[in-house]
Motif scaffolding. Structure first.
Motif, PDB file in Angstrom:
ATOM      1  N   PHE A 186      35.238  12.719   6.375  1.00 35.48           N
ATOM      2  CA  PHE A 186      34.271  12.093   5.466  1.00 35.48           C
ATOM      3  C   PHE A 186      34.922  10.953   4.688  1.00 35.48           C
ATOM      4  O   PHE A 186      34.353   9.859   4.578  1.00 35.48           O
ATOM      5  CB  PHE A 186      33.683  13.138   4.519  1.00 35.48           C
ATOM      6  N   ALA A 187      36.121  11.180   4.181  1.00 36.42           N
ATOM      7  CA  ALA A 187      36.824  10.138   3.429  1.00 36.42           C
ATOM      8  C   ALA A 187      37.098   8.916   4.302  1.00 36.42           C
ATOM      9  O   ALA A 187      37.033   7.777   3.831  1.00 36.42           O
ATOM     10  CB  ALA A 187      38.133  10.687   2.865  1.00 36.42           C
ATOM     11  N   VAL A 246      39.323  21.135   5.007  1.00 37.37           N
ATOM     12  CA  VAL A 246      40.156  19.974   4.694  1.00 37.37           C
ATOM     13  C   VAL A 246      39.952  18.879   5.743  1.00 37.37           C
ATOM     14  O   VAL A 246      39.859  17.699   5.422  1.00 37.37           O
ATOM     15  CB  VAL A 246      41.645  20.374   4.582  1.00 37.37           C
ATOM     16  N   ALA A 247      39.847  19.272   7.012  1.00 38.01           N
ATOM     17  CA  ALA A 247      39.602  18.294   8.084  1.00 38.01           C
ATOM     18  C   ALA A 247      38.250  17.612   7.905  1.00 38.01           C
ATOM     19  O   ALA A 247      38.128  16.401   8.097  1.00 38.01           O
ATOM     20  CB  ALA A 247      39.682  18.979   9.447  1.00 38.01           C
ATOM     21  N   LYS A 248      37.230  18.378   7.525  1.00 41.11           N
ATOM     22  CA  LYS A 248      35.904  17.782   7.269  1.00 41.11           C
ATOM     23  C   LYS A 248      35.983  16.778   6.129  1.00 41.11           C
ATOM     24  O   LYS A 248      35.405  15.688   6.207  1.00 41.11           O
ATOM     25  CB  LYS A 248      34.887  18.866   6.949  1.00 41.11           C
ATOM     26  N   ARG A 268      38.886   4.497  15.647  1.00 41.17           N
ATOM     27  CA  ARG A 268      40.346   4.445  15.488  1.00 41.17           C
ATOM     28  C   ARG A 268      41.015   4.969  16.745  1.00 41.17           C
ATOM     29  O   ARG A 268      40.554   5.908  17.371  1.00 41.17           O
ATOM     30  CB  ARG A 268      40.773   5.285  14.294  1.00 41.17           C
ATOM     31  N   ASP A 269      42.151   4.372  17.074  1.00 40.30           N
ATOM     32  CA  ASP A 269      42.881   4.775  18.278  1.00 40.30           C
ATOM     33  C   ASP A 269      43.648   6.079  18.089  1.00 40.30           C
ATOM     34  O   ASP A 269      43.728   6.887  18.990  1.00 40.30           O
ATOM     35  CB  ASP A 269      43.859   3.677  18.700  1.00 40.30           C
ATOM     36  N   ALA A 270      44.228   6.276  16.924  1.00 42.87           N
ATOM     37  CA  ALA A 270      45.070   7.450  16.692  1.00 42.87           C
ATOM     38  C   ALA A 270      44.325   8.521  15.912  1.00 42.87           C
ATOM     39  O   ALA A 270      43.324   8.247  15.246  1.00 42.87           O
ATOM     40  CB  ALA A 270      46.313   7.032  15.913  1.00 42.87           C
ATOM     41  N   THR A 271      44.831   9.739  16.002  1.00 46.87           N
ATOM     42  CA  THR A 271      44.262  10.816  15.200  1.00 46.87           C
ATOM     43  C   THR A 271      44.755  10.664  13.770  1.00 46.87           C
ATOM     44  O   THR A 271      45.756  10.013  13.502  1.00 46.87           O
ATOM     45  CB  THR A 271      44.672  12.201  15.743  1.00 46.87           C
ATOM     46  N   GLY A 272      44.063  11.303  12.851  1.00 45.11           N
ATOM     47  CA  GLY A 272      44.393  11.167  11.437  1.00 45.11           C
ATOM     48  C   GLY A 272      45.366  12.201  10.925  1.00 45.11           C
ATOM     49  O   GLY A 272      45.453  12.417   9.742  1.00 45.11           O
ATOM     50  N   GLY A 273      46.067  12.881  11.785  1.00 42.11           N
ATOM     51  CA  GLY A 273      46.988  13.908  11.346  1.00 42.11           C
ATOM     52  C   GLY A 273      46.412  15.290  11.572  1.00 42.11           C
ATOM     53  O   GLY A 273      45.292  15.446  12.045  1.00 42.11           O
ATOM     54  N   GLU A 274      47.183  16.279  11.218  1.00 44.46           N
ATOM     55  CA  GLU A 274      46.761  17.661  11.408  1.00 44.46           C
ATOM     56  C   GLU A 274      46.511  18.291  10.043  1.00 44.46           C
ATOM     57  O   GLU A 274      47.310  18.112   9.125  1.00 44.46           O
ATOM     58  CB  GLU A 274      47.838  18.433  12.163  1.00 44.46           C
ATOM     59  N   TYR A 275      45.417  19.016   9.918  1.00 43.10           N
ATOM     60  CA  TYR A 275      45.005  19.603   8.653  1.00 43.10           C
ATOM     61  C   TYR A 275      45.007  21.126   8.761  1.00 43.10           C
ATOM     62  O   TYR A 275      44.699  21.677   9.813  1.00 43.10           O
ATOM     63  CB  TYR A 275      43.622  19.081   8.260  1.00 43.10           C
ATOM     64  N   PRO A 276      45.314  21.814   7.658  1.00 41.72           N
ATOM     65  CA  PRO A 276      45.484  23.267   7.726  1.00 41.72           C
ATOM     66  C   PRO A 276      44.180  24.064   7.880  1.00 41.72           C
ATOM     67  O   PRO A 276      44.199  25.161   8.419  1.00 41.72           O
ATOM     68  CB  PRO A 276      46.175  23.606   6.407  1.00 41.72           C
TER      69      PRO A 276
END
Length: 70
Positions: A55-56, A49-51, A37-45
């Motif tokens: 995975f999802a 949650v990022a892991k 993917r070109d973009a990041t998936g957002g910021e996680y706290p």
């Protein structure tokens, strides 16, 4: 000269076929990056949650990757 130190943390996600993504610590939390993917998936706290988000994003049937800090 400054007394400030920048600590960068990165975790690489490794699946059966090799590297599937990475997680990077930011000032605000954690960002997921995936080579497909070109973009990041957002910021996680939190790292957990990022892991889960990484995975999802691998899709149905994917194995949970191993995470290695670099």
């Amino acid at each position: 000269m400054s007394d400030q130190t920048t600590t960068r943390q990165t975790w690489v996600a490794i699946g059966p076929s090799g590297t599937v993504g990475s997680i990077h610590r930011t000032h605000e939390g954690f960002v997921v990056r995936m080579p497909s993917r070109d973009a990041t998936g957002g910021e996680y706290p939190t790292l957990a949650v990022a892991k889960s988000a990484l995975f999802a994003a691998l899709g149905p049937g994917a194995e949970y990757p191993e995470f290695h800090e670099h």
